[in-house]
Design an enzyme around this catalytic site. Sequence first.
Site, PDB file in Angstrom:
ATOM      1  N   ASP A  13       1.137  -1.220  -0.090  1.00  8.72           N
ATOM      2  CA  ASP A  13      -0.410   0.146   0.104  1.00  8.72           C
ATOM      3  C   ASP A  13       0.833   1.579   0.072  1.00  8.72           C
ATOM      4  OD1 ASP A  13      -1.781   1.774   0.191  1.00  8.72           O
ATOM      5  OD2 ASP A  13      -3.091   1.004   1.932  1.00  8.72           O
TER       6      ASP A  13
HETATM    7  C1  BGC Z   1      -4.667   3.361  -0.371  1.00  9.65           C
HETATM    8  C2  BGC Z   1      -5.092   2.896  -0.639  1.00  9.65           C
HETATM    9  C3  BGC Z   1      -4.623   4.126  -2.532  1.00  9.65           C
HETATM   10  C4  BGC Z   1      -3.333   4.177  -1.975  1.00  9.65           C
HETATM   11  C5  BGC Z   1      -3.621   4.768  -3.124  1.00  9.65           C
HETATM   12  C6  BGC Z   1      -3.609   4.350   0.063  1.00  9.65           C
HETATM   13  O1  BGC Z   1      -3.449   5.302   1.148  1.00  9.65           O
HETATM   14  O2  BGC Z   1      -4.798   3.093   1.449  1.00  9.65           O
HETATM   15  O3  BGC Z   1      -6.000   2.000  -1.231  1.00  9.65           O
HETATM   16  O4  BGC Z   1      -4.948   2.521  -3.141  1.00  9.65           O
HETATM   17  O5  BGC Z   1      -3.259   5.390  -1.567  1.00  9.65           O
HETATM   18  O6  BGC Z   1      -4.285   6.209  -3.514  1.00  9.65           O
END
Ligand code: BGC
Length: 755
Positions: free
Chosen positions: A216
């Site tokens: 993530d």
């Molecule tokens: C989130 C993800 C997301 C990623 C990219 C993170 O803060 O947890 O779900 O895909 O950011 O924006």
Amino acid sequence: MDNQKKIALIAGRDNWHTRDFPEEGIPVVTMSDGPHGLRVEKEAGIGFPQSVPAVAWPVLSALGCSFDTELIHEIGTALAEECIAEGVDVLLAPGINHKRNPLCGRNFEYFSEDPVVSGELGSAYVNGLQENGIGASLKHYAANSREEGRLVTDSIVEERTLHEIYLRAFDTVIHKAKPWTMMMAYNMLNGIYCCENEFLMNHARKEGFDGVFVSDWGGVSDPAASLIHGLNLIMPGDHHADAKVQEALEKGILSQDKLDESVRCISDLAKKVSHHSPKPYDIQKHLDLALKAAEESIVLLKNDGVLPVKKEQSFLLVGNLLKMSNHGGNGSSKVEAISVDHVTDIFDKRKINYAFYSGKSIEKTIRLAKEKDIVIIGAGYYENEESEGYDRKNMRLSSHQNRLIRELCNNHDHVIVVIQTGSPVEMPWKEDAEGILYMNLTGCRGGSALTNILFGMTCPSARLAETFPQKLEDVPSYAHFSDNPHQMEYREGIFTGYRYYDTFDIPVNYGFGHGLSYTHFSYSDLKTGDYSVSFTLKNDGDYDARNTVCLYIGFKDSSITRAAKELKAFQSVYLKKGEEKRIVFNLDESMFQYYDIQKHDWMIEEGMYQLMIGGAVNEIFLQTEMYHEGIQNPYSSIQKEFYEFSEGKLHIEKASFEKMLGRQIPQFKNNIDADSSLKDLELHTFRFLAKVLSKKKELLPGVRLSTIQETPLRQILMADQKITWETIDGMVELLNGMPVKGIKKVLKSLKSSRL
Ligand code: BGC
């Protein structure tokens, strides 16, 4: 390909791209959020900068209520077309985390409190995308059920619970849809960061996952350790992970094989994504599908005869949410909608006799209501009240909304309440309203969908994919959800959602699977066949309609602790009025299995199982029994002596939970390291630094102070490409009382930073 290039490849180029090496035949992969629409950023920036307008689909918590795999597959296909139009190769979606507690700020991004629903709908979504050449990123793997402290918190989950509840949906999607990537959650699982969690990644590989494990965004605590334990791709672009990885490779901590494996996975993905040339999609077709999706997502919770309403009647529409719908929640899934149907606009278009009032003054609302046949009140949360990054503090509508509804119900006989939230709310006025619709956050066509349902042009068919408890205190994880920012003890084990309310007879407002219709369905002629169960479903009411039928299985005489019923399969069926259909559920072994922690495997206990056909979990229409062979002395760590049920609540003491876990819960050690947050630092002598930094909240527009305070030091990497892992190391040394060494390191790192 030399090692320098290989090392470069395992970290992204920037927020949304992998690095490319055309000379090696490795093209770039472009990613974007999901899940309920595209969030292609107009310009790079921190936080959530403005994105390109896109179709806002109903959020996943709404789509979960459709229980319709075909619909979700169609949406996956439509999203793939939108990705192609925007040059996106991998959509960072769907989120299929289990909803453990209604307070989780991100629940609106997840399907259900049941892993079968999340697994089946998640598979349909991924197949829709990938059959059209767009990769999915199944997220957030795993046990990511709270936003508070999400970047560092440790989810402590017992093994059977982990497999039966928190991994189950992921396993299903791996089996049925083979996602091309999986996103490792921010949190730790049982003491180890998900990005470094070999158990988690090996588990997915064993289940058949052969794609890319991606972190993530900013979720890597230690780049080398992550790669060693199975992570393949570090996102977003982390230019400076290279040095750490290089060092680990030189020291032999990271093997060449491991590095090569990640390179192979990323290069396979880069070749697999189709790199379509951008092609526009048929926007109207997508808006029509978004309407169908919204109609299938809106749940009719209560109807004492007021619905459907008639065009000849006069209406008072109350509440700003009917004028300005909340089409989705906040955070990385926020879609800049190309258009939104607001309820008042649709009433105008259809020339319906209505007046609108915000509801600000209760007295005025009552006065206006008296002049109209029907009152429709829109209540719910505004956009920022449900968000990534922080949790809700309660599951209540505002006190003004609750008072307004109650007063309206006391003064008018025909009040319909429309709830716009992505998660359950308490309903102190439930008995008084004549009709209640759970609209959820239904994207850009929500207003039209709601109007169609109100006037009976569409027959409501959705069912709750999540229980509506009477009050927050009834939620089984209530006592162990936000009690500790660093650890989350999943003490309630398998008794989450309806598995708890149904087994322990806890009264709820609306149970899992509840959803009314304008038509009537009858269920008859249940037969068990050769490993199957079938029955006749007849639409014997006055509307053509869809209905979801559910197969639940129970095992009353089991010698291990189980939920009274568990959903095993469901089908969404469309029947014209008067039509009937034979519905067949084919059984398979997995429907009878429990996870045995001694054998570390799925097992079947021998005995007589109850097969129940229903809608809601507390609405069983047909029932039969079936004997199943299996083992005779099953073992489960979840045992009755470990919990006590008294005063309407399940109590599990820490010592009992530790027995279930088979280990002691480690004490949180407040060392200062790269994972320390500003909040943690406040506990130390460097209080002033924490204060100064946390005052800089204007650095991240739209991000709450609490979120900034919970952010670990290492996330500063995401703020500026000049900052390297060495800078972070220097800061840690500085904070640990080695000012000279620390400052030297910080300065050196900034000077030598290649950017
Ligand atoms: C989130 C993800 C997301 C990623 C990219 C993170 O803060 O947890 O779900 O895909 O950011 O924006």
